[in-house]
Motif scaffolding. Structure first.
Motif, PDB file in Angstrom:
ATOM      1  N   ASN A   1       0.832  -1.198   0.094  1.00 28.20           N
ATOM      2  CA  ASN A   1      -0.024   0.157   0.147  1.00 28.20           C
ATOM      3  C   ASN A   1       0.865   1.264  -0.022  1.00 28.20           C
ATOM      4  OD1 ASN A   1       0.412  -0.858   2.839  1.00 28.20           O
ATOM      5  ND2 ASN A   1      -0.347   1.119   3.239  1.00 28.20           N
ATOM      6  N   GLU A   2       2.122   1.147   0.493  1.00 27.00           N
ATOM      7  CA  GLU A   2       3.090   2.301   0.139  1.00 27.00           C
ATOM      8  C   GLU A   2       4.039   2.376  -0.904  1.00 27.00           C
ATOM      9  OE1 GLU A   2       5.188   2.753   4.130  1.00 27.00           O
ATOM     10  OE2 GLU A   2       3.380   2.042   5.111  1.00 27.00           O
ATOM     11  N   GLU A   3       4.058   1.323  -1.599  1.00 25.30           N
ATOM     12  CA  GLU A   3       4.864   1.164  -2.431  1.00 25.30           C
ATOM     13  C   GLU A   3       4.623   2.070  -3.936  1.00 25.30           C
ATOM     14  OE1 GLU A   3       7.488  -2.230  -5.053  1.00 25.30           O
ATOM     15  OE2 GLU A   3       5.699  -2.927  -3.628  1.00 25.30           O
ATOM     16  N   ILE A   4       5.427   2.841  -4.535  1.00 18.50           N
ATOM     17  CA  ILE A   4       5.168   3.581  -5.433  1.00 18.50           C
ATOM     18  C   ILE A   4       5.605   3.145  -6.841  1.00 18.50           C
ATOM     19  CG2 ILE A   4       5.453   6.037  -6.785  1.00 18.50           C
ATOM     20  CD1 ILE A   4       5.885   7.033  -3.978  1.00 18.50           C
ATOM     21  N   ASP A   5       4.810   2.976  -7.992  1.00 21.21           N
ATOM     22  CA  ASP A   5       5.153   2.791  -9.079  1.00 21.21           C
ATOM     23  C   ASP A   5       5.532   3.656 -10.119  1.00 21.21           C
ATOM     24  OD1 ASP A   5       5.275   1.288 -11.816  1.00 21.21           O
ATOM     25  OD2 ASP A   5       3.404   0.758 -11.715  1.00 21.21           O
ATOM     26  N   TRP A   6       6.814   3.920 -10.106  1.00 22.93           N
ATOM     27  CA  TRP A   6       7.391   5.057 -10.682  1.00 22.93           C
ATOM     28  C   TRP A   6       7.231   5.122 -12.420  1.00 22.93           C
ATOM     29  CZ3 TRP A   6       9.276   8.616  -7.715  1.00 22.93           C
ATOM     30  CH2 TRP A   6       9.481   8.299  -6.215  1.00 22.93           C
ATOM     31  N   SER A   7       6.693   3.794 -12.867  1.00 23.89           N
ATOM     32  CA  SER A   7       6.335   3.863 -14.246  1.00 23.89           C
ATOM     33  C   SER A   7       5.101   4.561 -14.671  1.00 23.89           C
ATOM     34  CB  SER A   7       6.329   2.486 -14.962  1.00 23.89           C
ATOM     35  OG  SER A   7       5.093   1.849 -14.021  1.00 23.89           O
ATOM     36  N   VAL A   8       4.255   5.069 -13.699  1.00 25.39           N
ATOM     37  CA  VAL A   8       2.947   5.771 -13.737  1.00 25.39           C
ATOM     38  C   VAL A   8       2.932   6.883 -13.014  1.00 25.39           C
ATOM     39  CG1 VAL A   8       1.953   3.530 -14.152  1.00 25.39           C
ATOM     40  CG2 VAL A   8       1.854   4.254 -12.013  1.00 25.39           C
ATOM     41  N   LEU A   9       3.863   7.135 -12.367  1.00 27.95           N
ATOM     42  CA  LEU A   9       4.008   8.567 -11.691  1.00 27.95           C
ATOM     43  C   LEU A   9       4.250   9.437 -12.584  1.00 27.95           C
ATOM     44  CD1 LEU A   9       3.512   9.895  -8.881  1.00 27.95           C
ATOM     45  CD2 LEU A   9       6.216   9.647  -8.430  1.00 27.95           C
ATOM     46  N   GLY A  10       3.295  10.531 -12.504  1.00 26.95           N
ATOM     47  CA  GLY A  10       3.640  11.787 -13.393  1.00 26.95           C
ATOM     48  C   GLY A  10       3.175  11.599 -14.917  1.00 26.95           C
ATOM     49  N   GLN A  11       2.632  10.413 -14.977  1.00 26.45           N
ATOM     50  CA  GLN A  11       2.260  10.022 -16.431  1.00 26.45           C
ATOM     51  C   GLN A  11       0.632  10.427 -16.668  1.00 26.45           C
ATOM     52  OE1 GLN A  11       4.546   9.131 -18.699  1.00 26.45           O
ATOM     53  NE2 GLN A  11       6.126   9.188 -17.336  1.00 26.45           N
ATOM     54  N   VAL A  12       0.340  10.226 -18.020  1.00 29.41           N
ATOM     55  CA  VAL A  12      -1.060  10.666 -18.087  1.00 29.41           C
ATOM     56  C   VAL A  12      -2.077   9.567 -17.458  1.00 29.41           C
ATOM     57  CG1 VAL A  12      -0.836  11.330 -20.410  1.00 29.41           C
ATOM     58  CG2 VAL A  12      -1.143   8.790 -20.077  1.00 29.41           C
ATOM     59  N   PRO A  13      -3.259   9.906 -16.930  1.00 24.69           N
ATOM     60  CA  PRO A  13      -3.957   9.117 -15.941  1.00 24.69           C
ATOM     61  C   PRO A  13      -4.254   7.622 -16.308  1.00 24.69           C
ATOM     62  CG  PRO A  13      -4.930  11.291 -16.097  1.00 24.69           C
ATOM     63  CD  PRO A  13      -3.930  11.174 -17.129  1.00 24.69           C
ATOM     64  N   THR A  14      -4.394   7.542 -17.768  1.00 26.55           N
ATOM     65  CA  THR A  14      -5.018   6.135 -18.219  1.00 26.55           C
ATOM     66  C   THR A  14      -3.540   5.280 -18.221  1.00 26.55           C
ATOM     67  OG1 THR A  14      -3.922   6.999 -20.651  1.00 26.55           O
ATOM     68  CG2 THR A  14      -6.160   6.818 -19.837  1.00 26.55           C
ATOM     69  N   LYS A  15      -2.388   5.710 -17.830  1.00 23.88           N
ATOM     70  CA  LYS A  15      -1.189   4.799 -17.597  1.00 23.88           C
ATOM     71  C   LYS A  15      -1.436   3.923 -16.227  1.00 23.88           C
ATOM     72  CE  LYS A  15       2.661   4.867 -18.925  1.00 23.88           C
ATOM     73  NZ  LYS A  15       3.336   3.605 -19.754  1.00 23.88           N
ATOM     74  N   GLY A  16      -2.214   4.461 -15.226  1.00 25.65           N
ATOM     75  CA  GLY A  16      -2.722   3.876 -14.036  1.00 25.65           C
ATOM     76  C   GLY A  16      -3.799   3.017 -13.881  1.00 25.65           C
ATOM     77  N   ILE A  17      -4.395   2.618 -14.967  1.00 24.72           N
ATOM     78  CA  ILE A  17      -5.885   2.083 -14.900  1.00 24.72           C
ATOM     79  C   ILE A  17      -5.485   0.514 -14.430  1.00 24.72           C
ATOM     80  CG2 ILE A  17      -6.772   3.239 -16.734  1.00 24.72           C
ATOM     81  CD1 ILE A  17      -6.041   1.107 -18.960  1.00 24.72           C
ATOM     82  N   PRO A  18      -6.640   0.027 -13.901  1.00 23.02           N
ATOM     83  CA  PRO A  18      -6.692  -1.365 -13.605  1.00 23.02           C
ATOM     84  C   PRO A  18      -6.025  -2.170 -14.598  1.00 23.02           C
ATOM     85  CG  PRO A  18      -8.654  -0.378 -13.004  1.00 23.02           C
ATOM     86  CD  PRO A  18      -7.975   0.676 -14.007  1.00 23.02           C
ATOM     87  N   SER A  19      -5.209  -3.010 -14.204  1.00 21.91           N
ATOM     88  CA  SER A  19      -4.286  -4.026 -15.123  1.00 21.91           C
ATOM     89  C   SER A  19      -3.845  -5.239 -14.229  1.00 21.91           C
ATOM     90  CB  SER A  19      -3.230  -3.442 -16.028  1.00 21.91           C
ATOM     91  OG  SER A  19      -2.393  -4.229 -16.736  1.00 21.91           O
ATOM     92  N   PHE A  20      -4.015  -6.553 -14.712  1.00 22.59           N
ATOM     93  CA  PHE A  20      -3.512  -7.663 -14.181  1.00 22.59           C
ATOM     94  C   PHE A  20      -2.114  -7.972 -14.725  1.00 22.59           C
ATOM     95  CE2 PHE A  20      -7.956  -8.343 -13.526  1.00 22.59           C
ATOM     96  CZ  PHE A  20      -7.975  -9.090 -12.230  1.00 22.59           C
ATOM     97  N   GLU A  21      -1.555  -7.225 -15.839  1.00 25.08           N
ATOM     98  CA  GLU A  21      -0.293  -7.324 -16.347  1.00 25.08           C
ATOM     99  C   GLU A  21       0.832  -6.676 -15.353  1.00 25.08           C
ATOM    100  OE1 GLU A  21      -0.123  -6.012 -20.237  1.00 25.08           O
ATOM    101  OE2 GLU A  21      -1.383  -7.794 -21.074  1.00 25.08           O
ATOM    102  N   THR A  22       0.237  -5.542 -14.837  1.00 25.03           N
ATOM    103  CA  THR A  22       1.072  -4.806 -13.804  1.00 25.03           C
ATOM    104  C   THR A  22       0.899  -5.067 -12.520  1.00 25.03           C
ATOM    105  OG1 THR A  22      -0.625  -2.949 -13.915  1.00 25.03           O
ATOM    106  CG2 THR A  22       1.233  -2.890 -15.549  1.00 25.03           C
ATOM    107  N   GLY A  23      -0.098  -5.979 -12.278  1.00 26.18           N
ATOM    108  CA  GLY A  23      -0.293  -6.190 -10.829  1.00 26.18           C
ATOM    109  C   GLY A  23      -1.127  -5.333 -10.124  1.00 26.18           C
ATOM    110  N   HIS A  24      -1.603  -4.009 -10.638  1.00 26.04           N
ATOM    111  CA  HIS A  24      -2.488  -3.075 -10.171  1.00 26.04           C
ATOM    112  C   HIS A  24      -4.033  -3.615 -10.375  1.00 26.04           C
ATOM    113  CE1 HIS A  24       0.959  -0.623  -9.259  1.00 26.04           C
ATOM    114  NE2 HIS A  24       1.305  -0.561 -10.469  1.00 26.04           N
ATOM    115  N   PHE A  25      -4.435  -4.295  -9.747  1.00 21.49           N
ATOM    116  CA  PHE A  25      -5.877  -4.994 -10.132  1.00 21.49           C
ATOM    117  C   PHE A  25      -6.835  -3.838 -10.132  1.00 21.49           C
ATOM    118  CE2 PHE A  25      -3.858  -8.432  -7.705  1.00 21.49           C
ATOM    119  CZ  PHE A  25      -3.219  -9.146  -8.711  1.00 21.49           C
ATOM    120  N   PHE A  26      -6.901  -2.721  -9.100  1.00 17.53           N
ATOM    121  CA  PHE A  26      -7.642  -1.764  -9.036  1.00 17.53           C
ATOM    122  C   PHE A  26      -7.012  -0.415  -9.654  1.00 17.53           C
ATOM    123  CE2 PHE A  26     -10.193  -3.618  -4.984  1.00 17.53           C
ATOM    124  CZ  PHE A  26     -10.578  -4.505  -6.007  1.00 17.53           C
ATOM    125  N   GLY A  27      -6.066  -0.539 -10.337  1.00 18.40           N
ATOM    126  CA  GLY A  27      -5.354   0.559 -10.821  1.00 18.40           C
ATOM    127  C   GLY A  27      -4.539   1.209  -9.798  1.00 18.40           C
TER     128      GLY A  27
END
Length: 309
Positions: A65-91
């Motif tokens: 819950n505290e870990e930051i995914d630097w690949s989506v930080l500061g990017q367009v909002p759609t970079k952080g959408i829910p995805s099972f590939e990246t492990g962000h099930f709820f985005g």
């Protein structure tokens, strides 16, 4: 003779059937009526699933819950959408933190605040109301006038003041919400105690020299459990709503911890950027849990109401 033998056999079978029938206690009958209530039973299953999610969910989390995914930080909002590939099930949220893990933590915190806060209110309110109702007279008048004075003070003002003076923490939320929400429980218990204290079993205990507080805890409080159980299930969602409102204002749970109110506040503040999932997932768990508690409370009220038997 054949007719007489047949009648004796029929009588014997009926007698056996009657002996096999077992009586049901009040609580057995109440549970039976509760499980016949489809809405209450379904709500119980949903609530159990939400609680189970808070225990099992962390084992499937890829990110903390505290870990930051630097690949989506500061990017367009759609970079952080829910995805099972990246492990962000709820985005992810606007800071790149995994929303799945944060929703789990928020659910744990909000449910704990609701249940523990309601538990404190039930314990304090039941004892206070039972003592006031049993002793009556000047004791009852003084205790209930104190309750009336406390009820006249704005509830939210007291809670916010406690958080500002003693610090904003989960523990303070437990204590603050519980200690200022027992007043309604005390009035309900006091009214029920007034009708119970004149019953024959209480008078019999009094005549035999039983101590008044022993009578309260052994004879009066057990007969209040039905009313207390119903009110407690309706008090839990009230506690959750209060905590969520406080966290929505930024006075509740502080980072890195979170709750439903904090998550909904963050989701509402970023919804204009197209990040609907940041609001939708915590709001979904918030709504279904509240509805479940309300339906369970209604089911318990109907099951324990003697007028409906």
């Amino acid at each position: 003779m054949a007719i007489a033998d047949q009648k004796m056999q029929d009588f014997s079978e009926r007698l056996t059937t009657v002996n096999e029938i077992k009586g049901r206690s009040l609580w057995q009958d109440a549970f039976r009526r509760f499980f016949k209530n489809k809405a209450a039973f379904a709500s119980l299953i949903v609530l159990a699933a939400v609680v189970l999610f808070t225990f099992i969910g962390p084992y499937f989390a890829v990110w903390s819950n505290e870990e930051i995914d630097w690949s989506v930080l500061g990017q367009v909002p759609t970079k952080g959408i829910p995805s099972f590939e990246t492990g962000h099930f709820f985005g992810t949220d606007d800071l790149g933190r995994d929303l799945y893990s944060r929703v789990i933590q928020g659910t744990q915190v909000s449910l704990l605040v609701g249940i523990i806060g309601a538990g404190i209110a039930v314990l304090v309110g039941t004892f206070y109301g039972a003592v006031a109702g049993y002793f009556g007279g000047r004791v009852d008048s003084a205790m209930m006038r104190t309750v009336d004075i406390l009820l006249a003070i704005p509830y939210m003002f007291i809670l916010i003041l406690l958080l500002m003076v003693f610090g904003r923490s989960v523990l303070m939320l437990f204590v603050g919400i519980g200690l200022v929400s027992w007043l309604g429980m005390a009035r309900i218990v006091r009214g029920q105690t007034l009708s119970i204290k004149n019953k024959e079993f209480v008078e019999a205990a009094l005549v035999t020299g039983v101590h008044p507080f022993t009578i309260i805890f052994r004879h009066i409080v057990p007969n209040l459990l039905g009313v207390v159980a119903v009110y407690a299930t309706l008090l839990v969602p009230e506690m959750i709503l209060t905590e969520s409102f406080i966290s929505f204002l930024g006075l509740g749970v502080q980072e890195p911890n979170t709750s439903w109110g904090a998550l909904i506040s963050q989701g509402a503040s970023t919804i204009q950027y197209g990040t609907l999932w940041q609001l939708a997932f915590p709001l979904f768990f918030f709504v279904i849990s509240l509805f479940s508690f309300y339906f369970i409370g209604d089911g318990l009220r109907d099951a324990l109401d003697p007028k409906d038997r």
